[in-house]
Write a protein that holds these residues in place. Structure first.
Motif, PDB file in Angstrom:
ATOM      1  N   GLY A  62      85.245  -1.132 -24.668  1.00 46.05           N
ATOM      2  CA  GLY A  62      86.551  -1.701 -24.949  1.00 46.05           C
ATOM      3  C   GLY A  62      87.318  -0.859 -25.945  1.00 46.05           C
ATOM      4  O   GLY A  62      86.830   0.173 -26.425  1.00 46.05           O
ATOM      5  N   CYS A  63      88.531  -1.306 -26.279  1.00 46.01           N
ATOM      6  CA  CYS A  63      89.384  -0.513 -27.163  1.00 46.01           C
ATOM      7  C   CYS A  63      90.321  -1.415 -27.950  1.00 46.01           C
ATOM      8  O   CYS A  63      90.828  -2.418 -27.428  1.00 46.01           O
ATOM      9  CB  CYS A  63      90.201   0.481 -26.341  1.00 46.01           C
ATOM     10  SG  CYS A  63      91.140   1.669 -27.333  1.00 46.01           S
ATOM     11  N   ARG A  64      90.504  -1.028 -29.194  1.00 44.42           N
ATOM     12  CA  ARG A  64      91.525  -1.684 -30.032  1.00 44.42           C
ATOM     13  C   ARG A  64      92.626  -0.663 -30.288  1.00 44.42           C
ATOM     14  O   ARG A  64      92.367   0.416 -30.817  1.00 44.42           O
ATOM     15  CB  ARG A  64      90.911  -2.163 -31.336  1.00 44.42           C
ATOM     16  CG  ARG A  64      91.916  -2.858 -32.266  1.00 44.42           C
ATOM     17  CD  ARG A  64      91.181  -3.554 -33.386  1.00 44.42           C
ATOM     18  NE  ARG A  64      92.073  -4.191 -34.343  1.00 44.42           N
ATOM     19  CZ  ARG A  64      91.792  -5.284 -35.020  1.00 44.42           C
ATOM     20  NH1 ARG A  64      90.610  -5.870 -34.832  1.00 44.42           N
ATOM     21  NH2 ARG A  64      92.628  -5.797 -35.873  1.00 44.42           N
ATOM     22  N   PHE A  65      93.844  -1.010 -29.900  1.00 44.00           N
ATOM     23  CA  PHE A  65      94.970  -0.093 -30.056  1.00 44.00           C
ATOM     24  C   PHE A  65      95.849  -0.565 -31.204  1.00 44.00           C
ATOM     25  O   PHE A  65      96.280  -1.721 -31.236  1.00 44.00           O
ATOM     26  CB  PHE A  65      95.792  -0.019 -28.770  1.00 44.00           C
ATOM     27  CG  PHE A  65      96.995   0.884 -28.871  1.00 44.00           C
ATOM     28  CD1 PHE A  65      96.875   2.241 -28.629  1.00 44.00           C
ATOM     29  CD2 PHE A  65      98.235   0.373 -29.225  1.00 44.00           C
ATOM     30  CE1 PHE A  65      97.975   3.080 -28.730  1.00 44.00           C
ATOM     31  CE2 PHE A  65      99.332   1.203 -29.332  1.00 44.00           C
ATOM     32  CZ  PHE A  65      99.209   2.563 -29.087  1.00 44.00           C
ATOM     33  N   GLU A  66      96.112   0.337 -32.151  1.00 46.00           N
ATOM     34  CA  GLU A  66      97.005   0.047 -33.271  1.00 46.00           C
ATOM     35  C   GLU A  66      98.107   1.102 -33.263  1.00 46.00           C
ATOM     36  O   GLU A  66      97.824   2.304 -33.302  1.00 46.00           O
ATOM     37  CB  GLU A  66      96.248   0.077 -34.596  1.00 46.00           C
ATOM     38  CG  GLU A  66      95.138  -0.961 -34.687  1.00 46.00           C
ATOM     39  CD  GLU A  66      94.392  -0.913 -36.010  1.00 46.00           C
ATOM     40  OE1 GLU A  66      94.868  -0.202 -36.926  1.00 46.00           O
ATOM     41  OE2 GLU A  66      93.337  -1.565 -36.114  1.00 46.00           O
ATOM     42  N   GLY A  67      99.343   0.653 -33.221  1.00 43.32           N
ATOM     43  CA  GLY A  67     100.455   1.593 -33.157  1.00 43.32           C
ATOM     44  C   GLY A  67     101.611   1.186 -34.038  1.00 43.32           C
ATOM     45  O   GLY A  67     101.900  -0.004 -34.211  1.00 43.32           O
ATOM     46  N   HIS A  68     102.265   2.196 -34.624  1.00 48.39           N
ATOM     47  CA  HIS A  68     103.484   1.995 -35.404  1.00 48.39           C
ATOM     48  C   HIS A  68     104.529   2.942 -34.823  1.00 48.39           C
ATOM     49  O   HIS A  68     104.365   4.160 -34.870  1.00 48.39           O
ATOM     50  CB  HIS A  68     103.235   2.298 -36.887  1.00 48.39           C
ATOM     51  CG  HIS A  68     104.454   2.168 -37.739  1.00 48.39           C
ATOM     52  ND1 HIS A  68     104.932   0.941 -38.151  1.00 48.39           N
ATOM     53  CD2 HIS A  68     105.310   3.091 -38.229  1.00 48.39           C
ATOM     54  CE1 HIS A  68     106.029   1.135 -38.873  1.00 48.39           C
ATOM     55  NE2 HIS A  68     106.281   2.435 -38.937  1.00 48.39           N
ATOM     56  N   PHE A  69     105.586   2.384 -34.245  1.00 50.88           N
ATOM     57  CA  PHE A  69     106.585   3.202 -33.569  1.00 50.88           C
ATOM     58  C   PHE A  69     107.949   2.530 -33.692  1.00 50.88           C
ATOM     59  O   PHE A  69     108.070   1.412 -34.217  1.00 50.88           O
ATOM     60  CB  PHE A  69     106.204   3.394 -32.092  1.00 50.88           C
ATOM     61  CG  PHE A  69     105.970   2.112 -31.339  1.00 50.88           C
ATOM     62  CD1 PHE A  69     106.974   1.538 -30.580  1.00 50.88           C
ATOM     63  CD2 PHE A  69     104.730   1.487 -31.386  1.00 50.88           C
ATOM     64  CE1 PHE A  69     106.765   0.354 -29.894  1.00 50.88           C
ATOM     65  CE2 PHE A  69     104.502   0.299 -30.698  1.00 50.88           C
ATOM     66  CZ  PHE A  69     105.525  -0.265 -29.944  1.00 50.88           C
ATOM     67  N   SER A  70     108.988   3.218 -33.237  1.00 51.96           N
ATOM     68  CA  SER A  70     110.342   2.667 -33.321  1.00 51.96           C
ATOM     69  C   SER A  70     110.926   2.505 -31.928  1.00 51.96           C
ATOM     70  O   SER A  70     110.592   3.253 -30.999  1.00 51.96           O
ATOM     71  CB  SER A  70     111.239   3.571 -34.173  1.00 51.96           C
ATOM     72  OG  SER A  70     111.384   4.844 -33.570  1.00 51.96           O
TER      73      SER A  70
END
Length: 238
Positions: A62-70
């Protein structure tokens, strides 16, 4: 104090909104997980990787995705999918849990309770693994101004969602997790204010006046009861 008005409050943002996304897909490998961004200004970005991190779960299954974007301040969408993967899996599993989806500055103010992270805890682990998920968001600009005049810009949002099985033109099922957003023209503003001195004095006077009134009523009741008791005692003596 809160108020509503029609305006774009954060004019210094360059027409951008910061987004924080944290989502777990326990049955999809990290090398298959990607973020795509599209909007009505012509932006079409497949496999966005800036300021993002993938954390393997369940021994790599599995995968945990963490993103900070505009995103631009126009209607559009961003979606978690396998579209950017070099090879498409046969049976991609889009069951997921959303830990966080927020927009703009983080507001932690005791007496302001809003829908700043409305999708927190959304659990779709029991859904059809091959289903796509549509989250329809209506984003509401929110301003908080403290007593020093400093303003912070955040966004609340409402959400509706649906699940469906989507087929490509080849008849293949390619599920995704879509976040489709639009912005409300109404801005909510919270302004922190200190109560004026006259209101404090009025409150004190009301408390003192109420105390004397209650004391007078109690005194009257006690006096009346005392007089009645004396009359009863005199009646017994006679």
């Amino acid at each position: 104090v809160n108020e509503l008005y029609v305006d774009d409050p954060d004019k210094d943002s360059g027409g951008k909104i910061e987004v924080n996304l944290n989502i777990s897909l326990p049955n999809l490998h990290c090398e298959l997980v990607g973020l795509d961004i599209q909007d009505e200004m012509g932006r079409h970005e497949v496999g966005h990787i800036d300021n993002s991190m993938k954390i393997p779960l369940n021994n790599g299954d599995g995968c945990r995705f963490e993103g900070h974007f505009s995103i631009n301040k126009v209607p559009g969408n961003f979606h978690v999918s396998t579209h950017s993967a070099t090879a498409q899996p046969q049976n991609p599993d889009m069951t997921h849990v959303i830990h966080k989806l927020s927009f703009g500055d983080k507001l932690q103010v005791h007496n302001v309770h809003g829908a700043f992270n409305a999708l927190e805890g959304a659990d779709k682990l029991s859904s059809n693994p091959l289903a796509s998920h549509d989250y329809i968001l209506k984003i509401v600009p929110t301003v908080y101004e403290d007593m020093g005049g400093k303003q912070r810009y955040s966004y609340q949002y409402t959400v509706a969602n649906k699940e469906y099985v989507a087929y490509s033109h080849t008849g293949r099922i390619i599920p995704a997790i879509w976040f489709r957003y639009d912005l409300s023209p109404i801005t909510v503003k919270y302004t922190e204010r200190r109560q004026p001195l006259y209101r404090f004095i009025t409150s004190i006077c009301a408390i003192i006046g109420g105390t004397f009134t209650v004391a007078g009523i109690l005194d009257s009741c006690i006096f009346t009861a005392s007089e009645a008791w004396k009359k009863i005692q005199l009646g017994k003596m006679q």
